[in-house]
Design a protein around this motif. Structure first.
Motif, PDB file in Angstrom:
ATOM      1  N   LEU A  51       2.702  12.197  20.645  1.00 36.31           N
ATOM      2  CA  LEU A  51       3.570  12.438  19.557  1.00 36.31           C
ATOM      3  C   LEU A  51       4.237  11.459  18.824  1.00 36.31           C
ATOM      4  CD1 LEU A  51       5.859  14.848  22.392  1.00 36.31           C
ATOM      5  CD2 LEU A  51       3.968  15.719  20.385  1.00 36.31           C
ATOM      6  N   ASP A  52       4.461  11.809  17.669  1.00 34.67           N
ATOM      7  CA  ASP A  52       5.120  10.700  16.826  1.00 34.67           C
ATOM      8  C   ASP A  52       6.698  11.072  17.038  1.00 34.67           C
ATOM      9  OD1 ASP A  52       6.021   9.248  14.442  1.00 34.67           O
ATOM     10  OD2 ASP A  52       5.037  10.440  12.985  1.00 34.67           O
ATOM     11  N   PRO A  53       7.278   9.791  17.203  1.00 30.95           N
ATOM     12  CA  PRO A  53       8.564   9.683  17.645  1.00 30.95           C
ATOM     13  C   PRO A  53       9.478   9.920  16.564  1.00 30.95           C
ATOM     14  CG  PRO A  53       7.778   7.409  17.927  1.00 30.95           C
ATOM     15  CD  PRO A  53       6.643   8.495  17.681  1.00 30.95           C
ATOM     16  N   ARG A  54       8.866   9.477  15.340  1.00 29.63           N
ATOM     17  CA  ARG A  54       9.696  10.031  13.862  1.00 29.63           C
ATOM     18  C   ARG A  54       9.746  11.121  13.549  1.00 29.63           C
ATOM     19  NH1 ARG A  54       7.620   6.861   9.598  1.00 29.63           N
ATOM     20  NH2 ARG A  54       5.556   7.252  10.619  1.00 29.63           N
ATOM     21  N   HIS A  55       8.825  12.279  14.029  1.00 30.80           N
ATOM     22  CA  HIS A  55       8.813  13.530  13.472  1.00 30.80           C
ATOM     23  C   HIS A  55       8.273  14.201  14.867  1.00 30.80           C
ATOM     24  CE1 HIS A  55       7.446  11.304   9.860  1.00 30.80           C
ATOM     25  NE2 HIS A  55       8.400  11.989   9.352  1.00 30.80           N
ATOM     26  N   ARG A  56       9.337  14.287  15.843  1.00 38.37           N
ATOM     27  CA  ARG A  56       8.924  14.847  17.044  1.00 38.37           C
ATOM     28  C   ARG A  56       8.753  16.295  16.898  1.00 38.37           C
ATOM     29  NH1 ARG A  56       8.671  12.846  21.531  1.00 38.37           N
ATOM     30  NH2 ARG A  56       9.697  11.271  22.090  1.00 38.37           N
ATOM     31  N   ALA A  57       9.699  17.176  16.317  1.00 36.18           N
ATOM     32  CA  ALA A  57       9.394  18.586  16.144  1.00 36.18           C
ATOM     33  C   ALA A  57       8.304  18.914  15.506  1.00 36.18           C
ATOM     34  CB  ALA A  57      10.799  19.105  15.331  1.00 36.18           C
ATOM     35  N   VAL A  58       8.145  18.422  14.371  1.00 33.80           N
ATOM     36  CA  VAL A  58       6.809  18.633  13.830  1.00 33.80           C
ATOM     37  C   VAL A  58       5.214  18.223  14.643  1.00 33.80           C
ATOM     38  CG1 VAL A  58       5.546  18.439  11.487  1.00 33.80           C
ATOM     39  CG2 VAL A  58       7.884  18.730  11.434  1.00 33.80           C
ATOM     40  N   SER A  59       5.525  17.129  15.361  1.00 36.95           N
ATOM     41  CA  SER A  59       4.529  16.658  15.987  1.00 36.95           C
ATOM     42  C   SER A  59       4.356  17.619  17.173  1.00 36.95           C
ATOM     43  CB  SER A  59       4.939  15.167  16.584  1.00 36.95           C
ATOM     44  OG  SER A  59       3.874  14.632  17.264  1.00 36.95           O
ATOM     45  N   VAL A  60       5.404  18.244  17.768  1.00 36.32           N
ATOM     46  CA  VAL A  60       5.180  19.217  18.924  1.00 36.32           C
ATOM     47  C   VAL A  60       4.609  20.440  18.309  1.00 36.32           C
ATOM     48  CG1 VAL A  60       6.612  20.617  20.667  1.00 36.32           C
ATOM     49  CG2 VAL A  60       7.151  18.223  20.386  1.00 36.32           C
ATOM     50  N   ALA A  61       5.169  20.684  17.164  1.00 36.89           N
ATOM     51  CA  ALA A  61       4.508  22.133  16.663  1.00 36.89           C
ATOM     52  C   ALA A  61       2.933  21.985  16.206  1.00 36.89           C
ATOM     53  CB  ALA A  61       5.291  22.473  15.180  1.00 36.89           C
ATOM     54  N   LEU A  62       2.667  20.764  15.787  1.00 39.44           N
ATOM     55  CA  LEU A  62       1.006  20.419  15.542  1.00 39.44           C
ATOM     56  C   LEU A  62       0.278  20.422  16.879  1.00 39.44           C
ATOM     57  CD1 LEU A  62       1.353  17.927  12.755  1.00 39.44           C
ATOM     58  CD2 LEU A  62       0.593  20.124  12.524  1.00 39.44           C
ATOM     59  N   LEU A  63       0.850  19.987  17.939  1.00 46.47           N
ATOM     60  CA  LEU A  63       0.330  19.999  19.061  1.00 46.47           C
ATOM     61  C   LEU A  63       0.157  21.199  19.703  1.00 46.47           C
ATOM     62  CD1 LEU A  63      -0.943  18.227  21.429  1.00 46.47           C
ATOM     63  CD2 LEU A  63       1.277  18.020  22.240  1.00 46.47           C
ATOM     64  N   LEU A 120       2.722  15.808   5.804  1.00 43.02           N
ATOM     65  CA  LEU A 120       4.211  15.870   6.482  1.00 43.02           C
ATOM     66  C   LEU A 120       4.534  14.310   6.926  1.00 43.02           C
ATOM     67  CD1 LEU A 120       4.345  19.209   8.245  1.00 43.02           C
ATOM     68  CD2 LEU A 120       5.325  18.455   5.977  1.00 43.02           C
ATOM     69  N   GLY A 121       3.615  13.434   6.768  1.00 47.92           N
ATOM     70  CA  GLY A 121       3.817  12.199   7.305  1.00 47.92           C
ATOM     71  C   GLY A 121       3.977  11.835   8.569  1.00 47.92           C
ATOM     72  N   VAL A 122       2.970  12.928   9.706  1.00 50.81           N
ATOM     73  CA  VAL A 122       3.111  12.683  10.916  1.00 50.81           C
ATOM     74  C   VAL A 122       2.078  11.854  11.308  1.00 50.81           C
ATOM     75  CG1 VAL A 122       2.887  13.931  13.146  1.00 50.81           C
ATOM     76  CG2 VAL A 122       4.078  15.007  11.122  1.00 50.81           C
ATOM     77  N   ARG A 123       2.375  10.747  12.214  1.00 47.01           N
ATOM     78  CA  ARG A 123       1.149   9.829  12.906  1.00 47.01           C
ATOM     79  C   ARG A 123       0.514  10.704  13.805  1.00 47.01           C
ATOM     80  NH1 ARG A 123       3.442   6.289  16.077  1.00 47.01           N
ATOM     81  NH2 ARG A 123       2.296   7.015  17.686  1.00 47.01           N
ATOM     82  N   GLN A 124      -0.902  10.787  13.512  1.00 48.83           N
ATOM     83  CA  GLN A 124      -1.444  11.550  14.606  1.00 48.83           C
ATOM     84  C   GLN A 124      -2.422  10.638  15.054  1.00 48.83           C
ATOM     85  OE1 GLN A 124      -2.398  15.701  12.744  1.00 48.83           O
ATOM     86  NE2 GLN A 124      -1.754  14.367  10.942  1.00 48.83           N
ATOM     87  N   GLY A 125      -2.907  10.699  16.275  1.00 52.17           N
ATOM     88  CA  GLY A 125      -3.795  10.056  17.202  1.00 52.17           C
ATOM     89  C   GLY A 125      -4.833  11.076  17.706  1.00 52.17           C
ATOM     90  N   THR A 126      -5.786  10.404  18.720  1.00 53.79           N
ATOM     91  CA  THR A 126      -6.778  11.190  19.193  1.00 53.79           C
ATOM     92  C   THR A 126      -6.317  12.018  20.400  1.00 53.79           C
ATOM     93  OG1 THR A 126      -7.725   9.172  20.445  1.00 53.79           O
ATOM     94  CG2 THR A 126      -8.425   9.627  18.169  1.00 53.79           C
ATOM     95  N   ALA A 127      -5.012  11.510  20.942  1.00 48.22           N
ATOM     96  CA  ALA A 127      -4.766  12.303  22.325  1.00 48.22           C
ATOM     97  C   ALA A 127      -4.628  13.742  22.013  1.00 48.22           C
ATOM     98  CB  ALA A 127      -3.265  11.911  22.658  1.00 48.22           C
TER      99      ALA A 127
END
Length: 170
Positions: A51-63, A120-127
């Motif tokens: 999860l991207d700590p700067r965009h937690r809500a969007v990161s959770v939605a994308l996950l 949206l500027g969300v940092r995304q990894g391979t996890a």
């Protein structure tokens, strides 16, 4: 491992899985069909980039969307796979054209999600990709094993030759 190495390993696994899917293979009653997905989940949750700590809500939605795509892909993959029993009793499976469509649509959706995250500027990894791949493999293996009749309940199964005794009416 670095992000590039993770991505290359994931791509290699996906290519291998897709290539093997279109070859007829016996469906085995291996009781550890869930082991590889569990290992992938373990590796994914220990990654700091889940999860991207700067965009937690969007990161959770994308996950969440990534996991839904993974679950749908696994189900679609298993349902579009041709399953048959050979005369010797061995159950076989082979991917169909519809299976290729499921893979194409799933990969397209995943690329779309990655693009949305990038916009949206969300940092995304391979996890997240590893988690979705684990969901795909878990659902595919479970549904395929069920379709092949390998997951039979151990309780209340009557033998086909069993016929209950009849009471004679007087």
């Amino acid at each position: 491992m670095s992000g590039l190495t993770d991505a290359l390993v994931i791509c290699a696994v996906v290519v291998l899985v897709i290539a093997r899917q279109f070859k007829a293979q016996p469906v085995t009653a291996d009781r550890r069909w869930w082991a590889i997905p569990v290992v992938l989940v373990f590796l994914a949750v220990r990654e700091p980039d889940l999860l991207d700590p700067r965009h937690r809500a969007v990161s959770v939605a994308l996950l969440g969307a990534e996991l839904l795509v993974g679950l749908a892909m696994g189900f679609g993959w298993a349902r579009t796979t041709h399953v048959w029993t050979a005369p010797d009793g061995v159950v076989w499976s082979k991917g169909t054209r519809a299976t290729a469509v499921v893979w194409g649509v799933g990969i397209g959706l995943r690329l779309g999600l990655f693009g949305i995250g990038t916009l949206l500027g969300v940092r995304q990894g391979t996890a997240a990709l590893m988690l979705a791949l684990a969901a795909t493999l878990l659902v595919r293996s479970g549904v395929l094993a069920q379709r092949a009749g390998l997951l039979r309940p151990s309780y209340g199964v009557a033998d086909a030759a069993y016929e209950p005794m009849r009471k004679d009416h007087v």
